[in-house]
Design a protein around this motif. Structure first.
Motif, PDB file in Angstrom:
ATOM      1  N   ASN A 268     -22.627   7.026 -21.974  1.00 15.37           N
ATOM      2  CA  ASN A 268     -23.928   7.600 -22.362  1.00 15.37           C
ATOM      3  C   ASN A 268     -24.809   7.840 -21.141  1.00 15.37           C
ATOM      4  OD1 ASN A 268     -24.623   5.042 -21.617  1.00 15.37           O
ATOM      5  ND2 ASN A 268     -25.449   4.411 -23.614  1.00 15.37           N
ATOM      6  N   GLU A 269     -24.142   7.797 -19.935  1.00 14.97           N
ATOM      7  CA  GLU A 269     -24.764   8.080 -18.638  1.00 14.97           C
ATOM      8  C   GLU A 269     -25.752   7.008 -18.191  1.00 14.97           C
ATOM      9  OE1 GLU A 269     -26.396  11.994 -18.712  1.00 14.97           O
ATOM     10  OE2 GLU A 269     -24.432  12.954 -18.836  1.00 14.97           O
ATOM     11  N   LEU A 270     -25.716   5.885 -18.838  1.00 17.82           N
ATOM     12  CA  LEU A 270     -26.558   4.768 -18.413  1.00 17.82           C
ATOM     13  C   LEU A 270     -25.851   4.032 -17.274  1.00 17.82           C
ATOM     14  CD1 LEU A 270     -29.160   3.133 -19.079  1.00 17.82           C
ATOM     15  CD2 LEU A 270     -27.707   1.676 -20.512  1.00 17.82           C
ATOM     16  N   GLU A 271     -26.615   3.606 -16.288  1.00 18.64           N
ATOM     17  CA  GLU A 271     -26.063   2.873 -15.153  1.00 18.64           C
ATOM     18  C   GLU A 271     -26.409   1.396 -15.283  1.00 18.64           C
ATOM     19  OE1 GLU A 271     -27.649   4.708 -11.661  1.00 18.64           O
ATOM     20  OE2 GLU A 271     -26.212   6.380 -11.712  1.00 18.64           O
ATOM     21  N   ILE A 272     -25.372   0.553 -15.191  1.00 18.75           N
ATOM     22  CA  ILE A 272     -25.553  -0.890 -15.297  1.00 18.75           C
ATOM     23  C   ILE A 272     -25.188  -1.509 -13.951  1.00 18.75           C
ATOM     24  CG2 ILE A 272     -24.890  -2.992 -16.530  1.00 18.75           C
ATOM     25  CD1 ILE A 272     -26.231  -0.965 -18.327  1.00 18.75           C
ATOM     26  N   PRO A 273     -26.086  -2.265 -13.333  1.00 24.76           N
ATOM     27  CA  PRO A 273     -25.759  -2.907 -12.048  1.00 24.76           C
ATOM     28  C   PRO A 273     -24.656  -3.955 -12.230  1.00 24.76           C
ATOM     29  CG  PRO A 273     -27.852  -3.716 -12.868  1.00 24.76           C
ATOM     30  CD  PRO A 273     -27.466  -2.587 -13.775  1.00 24.76           C
ATOM     31  N   VAL A 274     -23.790  -4.052 -11.222  1.00 28.37           N
ATOM     32  CA  VAL A 274     -22.697  -5.034 -11.232  1.00 28.37           C
ATOM     33  C   VAL A 274     -22.923  -6.005 -10.073  1.00 28.37           C
ATOM     34  CG1 VAL A 274     -20.213  -5.395 -11.045  1.00 28.37           C
ATOM     35  CG2 VAL A 274     -21.095  -3.352 -12.214  1.00 28.37           C
ATOM     36  N   SER A 275     -22.982  -7.303 -10.393  1.00 25.93           N
ATOM     37  CA  SER A 275     -23.156  -8.315  -9.358  1.00 25.93           C
ATOM     38  C   SER A 275     -21.879  -8.427  -8.523  1.00 25.93           C
ATOM     39  CB  SER A 275     -23.473  -9.675  -9.984  1.00 25.93           C
ATOM     40  OG  SER A 275     -24.669  -9.610 -10.716  1.00 25.93           O
ATOM     41  N   ARG A 276     -22.063  -8.799  -7.246  1.00 28.94           N
ATOM     42  CA  ARG A 276     -20.908  -8.985  -6.376  1.00 28.94           C
ATOM     43  C   ARG A 276     -19.969 -10.061  -6.930  1.00 28.94           C
ATOM     44  NH1 ARG A 276     -20.346  -4.808  -2.750  1.00 28.94           N
ATOM     45  NH2 ARG A 276     -22.415  -4.191  -1.961  1.00 28.94           N
ATOM     46  N   SER A 277     -20.539 -11.052  -7.560  1.00 32.98           N
ATOM     47  CA  SER A 277     -19.724 -12.156  -8.083  1.00 32.98           C
ATOM     48  C   SER A 277     -18.856 -11.730  -9.268  1.00 32.98           C
ATOM     49  CB  SER A 277     -20.624 -13.318  -8.499  1.00 32.98           C
ATOM     50  OG  SER A 277     -21.564 -12.907  -9.465  1.00 32.98           O
ATOM     51  N   TYR A 278     -19.254 -10.648  -9.974  1.00 31.12           N
ATOM     52  CA  TYR A 278     -18.481 -10.166 -11.117  1.00 31.12           C
ATOM     53  C   TYR A 278     -17.682  -8.904 -10.787  1.00 31.12           C
ATOM     54  CZ  TYR A 278     -21.270 -13.368 -13.973  1.00 31.12           C
ATOM     55  OH  TYR A 278     -21.852 -14.483 -14.506  1.00 31.12           O
ATOM     56  N   LEU A 279     -17.819  -8.391  -9.582  1.00 32.86           N
ATOM     57  CA  LEU A 279     -17.174  -7.134  -9.217  1.00 32.86           C
ATOM     58  C   LEU A 279     -15.644  -7.233  -9.301  1.00 32.86           C
ATOM     59  CD1 LEU A 279     -17.498  -4.246  -8.219  1.00 32.86           C
ATOM     60  CD2 LEU A 279     -17.589  -5.122  -5.868  1.00 32.86           C
ATOM     61  N   GLY A 280     -15.102  -8.368  -8.849  1.00 35.15           N
ATOM     62  CA  GLY A 280     -13.643  -8.545  -8.890  1.00 35.15           C
ATOM     63  C   GLY A 280     -13.105  -8.487 -10.311  1.00 35.15           C
ATOM     64  N   LYS A 281     -13.826  -9.094 -11.259  1.00 35.83           N
ATOM     65  CA  LYS A 281     -13.398  -9.083 -12.659  1.00 35.83           C
ATOM     66  C   LYS A 281     -13.423  -7.673 -13.233  1.00 35.83           C
ATOM     67  CE  LYS A 281     -14.920 -12.425 -15.257  1.00 35.83           C
ATOM     68  NZ  LYS A 281     -15.758 -13.271 -16.146  1.00 35.83           N
ATOM     69  N   VAL A 282     -14.466  -6.901 -12.865  1.00 31.60           N
ATOM     70  CA  VAL A 282     -14.566  -5.519 -13.341  1.00 31.60           C
ATOM     71  C   VAL A 282     -13.432  -4.675 -12.778  1.00 31.60           C
ATOM     72  CG1 VAL A 282     -15.998  -3.441 -13.362  1.00 31.60           C
ATOM     73  CG2 VAL A 282     -17.072  -5.689 -13.639  1.00 31.60           C
ATOM     74  N   ARG A 283     -13.188  -4.812 -11.486  1.00 29.11           N
ATOM     75  CA  ARG A 283     -12.095  -4.051 -10.850  1.00 29.11           C
ATOM     76  C   ARG A 283     -10.748  -4.422 -11.465  1.00 29.11           C
ATOM     77  NH1 ARG A 283     -13.820  -4.503  -4.456  1.00 29.11           N
ATOM     78  NH2 ARG A 283     -14.923  -2.458  -4.309  1.00 29.11           N
ATOM     79  N   SER A 284     -10.557  -5.716 -11.730  1.00 28.57           N
ATOM     80  CA  SER A 284      -9.282  -6.180 -12.319  1.00 28.57           C
ATOM     81  C   SER A 284      -9.075  -5.539 -13.687  1.00 28.57           C
ATOM     82  CB  SER A 284      -9.299  -7.704 -12.440  1.00 28.57           C
ATOM     83  OG  SER A 284      -8.148  -8.166 -13.109  1.00 28.57           O
ATOM     84  N   TYR A 285     -10.140  -5.448 -14.480  1.00 27.62           N
ATOM     85  CA  TYR A 285     -10.010  -4.855 -15.802  1.00 27.62           C
ATOM     86  C   TYR A 285      -9.693  -3.354 -15.703  1.00 27.62           C
ATOM     87  CZ  TYR A 285     -10.988  -3.441 -20.576  1.00 27.62           C
ATOM     88  OH  TYR A 285     -10.872  -2.915 -21.833  1.00 27.62           O
ATOM     89  N   ILE A 286     -10.386  -2.649 -14.804  1.00 29.30           N
ATOM     90  CA  ILE A 286     -10.194  -1.194 -14.671  1.00 29.30           C
ATOM     91  C   ILE A 286      -8.794  -0.888 -14.167  1.00 29.30           C
ATOM     92  CG2 ILE A 286     -10.924   0.849 -13.393  1.00 29.30           C
ATOM     93  CD1 ILE A 286     -13.773  -0.230 -13.500  1.00 29.30           C
ATOM     94  N   SER A 287      -8.285  -1.714 -13.239  1.00 26.93           N
ATOM     95  CA  SER A 287      -6.953  -1.463 -12.689  1.00 26.93           C
ATOM     96  C   SER A 287      -5.865  -1.808 -13.690  1.00 26.93           C
ATOM     97  CB  SER A 287      -6.757  -2.267 -11.415  1.00 26.93           C
ATOM     98  OG  SER A 287      -6.822  -3.676 -11.684  1.00 26.93           O
TER      99      SER A 287
END
Length: 287
Positions: A268-287
């Protein structure tokens, strides 16, 4: 005080029955010897010693009854044919017993073997003297062995069921660890009413002081008295904590930007900030 185990208990019962049978027959013979004055000075132990070999032979042939009972125990049903065969087998063992002790009696008395004398004197005598108590003895042992082997089968079955229960309980606990406290709906109180929201309709959840704000696909949002930590524990993937103030339904994410600061772009074009501490988890899910 420990109870006697089933095998030992069965053996004790068989031994007691054997002692009772031997004692009964010995006293019976001693009674007739004294009543009809067949011999002088004969004691209980004299009679017992004289017939000891017969009971030893009876016991040895009884081993075949044990083996027969063991083989029959695998049957699942016990009809008339089962008991008929059991009875015939016992009669066969008794017949073999009588023939053998008759032969031994002839040999022990150094008599010349004559078939007519053997049948009329020895076989007939031992049939009347030994057959009833031999049949009763073998029948009692057969009953004990029947229940013993059935009890063993029951214990084995119970052990198998216990093992199946343990395996299923282990699988249940493993599944429970994965699924426990997970939910497919959120129950939000709005005034005096409650709003039931399917988690699949949630885009993201935002921390709002002591509450959270649940944002839906239709653009609506609802405030819920809870914490992000509580909802993080309740919600399964694709919901991921991306920030100390945000949980995102990753099915609604379209892009991850890491420069200059990590951002998750939603559909919906909304931007949500991602903390550095959670970035690895987000990348792991996307990959």
């Amino acid at each position: 005080m420990k109870s006697i185990s089933n095998p030992k208990r069965s053996l004790v019962i068989i031994i007691l029955l054997l002692i009772m049978a031997i004692a009964f027959e010995t006293f019976q013979q001693l009674f007739y010897i004294r009543k009809y004055d067949l011999a002088q000075g004969v004691t209980f132990f004299d009679v017992l010693k004289a017939q000891a070999y017969r009971w030893i032979l009876w016991l040895l042939l009884g081993l075949f009854l044990f083996r027969y009972a063991q083989r029959q125990s695998i049957r699942k049903t016990f009809g008339f044919g089962y008991f008929l065969k059991y009875g015939l087998f016992i009669i066969f063992l008794v017949a073999v017993n009588i023939v053998l002790i008759s032969i031994l009696q002839v040999l022990l008395h150094d008599n010349t073997f004559e078939l007519v004398l053997f049948v009329n004197e020895y076989l007939v005598f031992f049939i009347f003297q030994k057959a009833p108590i031999y049949i009763l003895g073998y029948s009692a042992i057969a009953i004990i062995l029947h229940f013993y082997f059935q009890n063993e089968k029951l214990h084995i079955k119970m052990q198998e069921l216990s093992e199946i229960k343990d395996v299923n309980l282990k699988l249940y606990n493993q599944l429970k660890l994965k699924m426990d406290d997970k939910t497919s709906i959120l129950n939000i109180k709005i005034g005096n009413k409650r709003k039931i929201i399917l988690v699949e309709d949630i885009v993201w959840i935002e921390a709002d002081d002591y509450c959270v704000k649940v944002h839906l696909k239709d653009g609506k949002s609802y405030t819920m008295r809870s914490s992000l930590k509580t909802l993080e524990d309740k919600l399964q993937r694709p919901f991921i904590r991306v920030h100390r103030k945000a949980i995102v339904n990753m099915k609604m994410a379209s892009e991850l930007s890491t420069s200059p600061s990590p951002l998750l772009l939603l559909k919906n074009e909304l931007e949500i900030p991602v903390s550095r501490s959670y970035l690895g988890k987000v990348r792991s899910y996307i990959s």
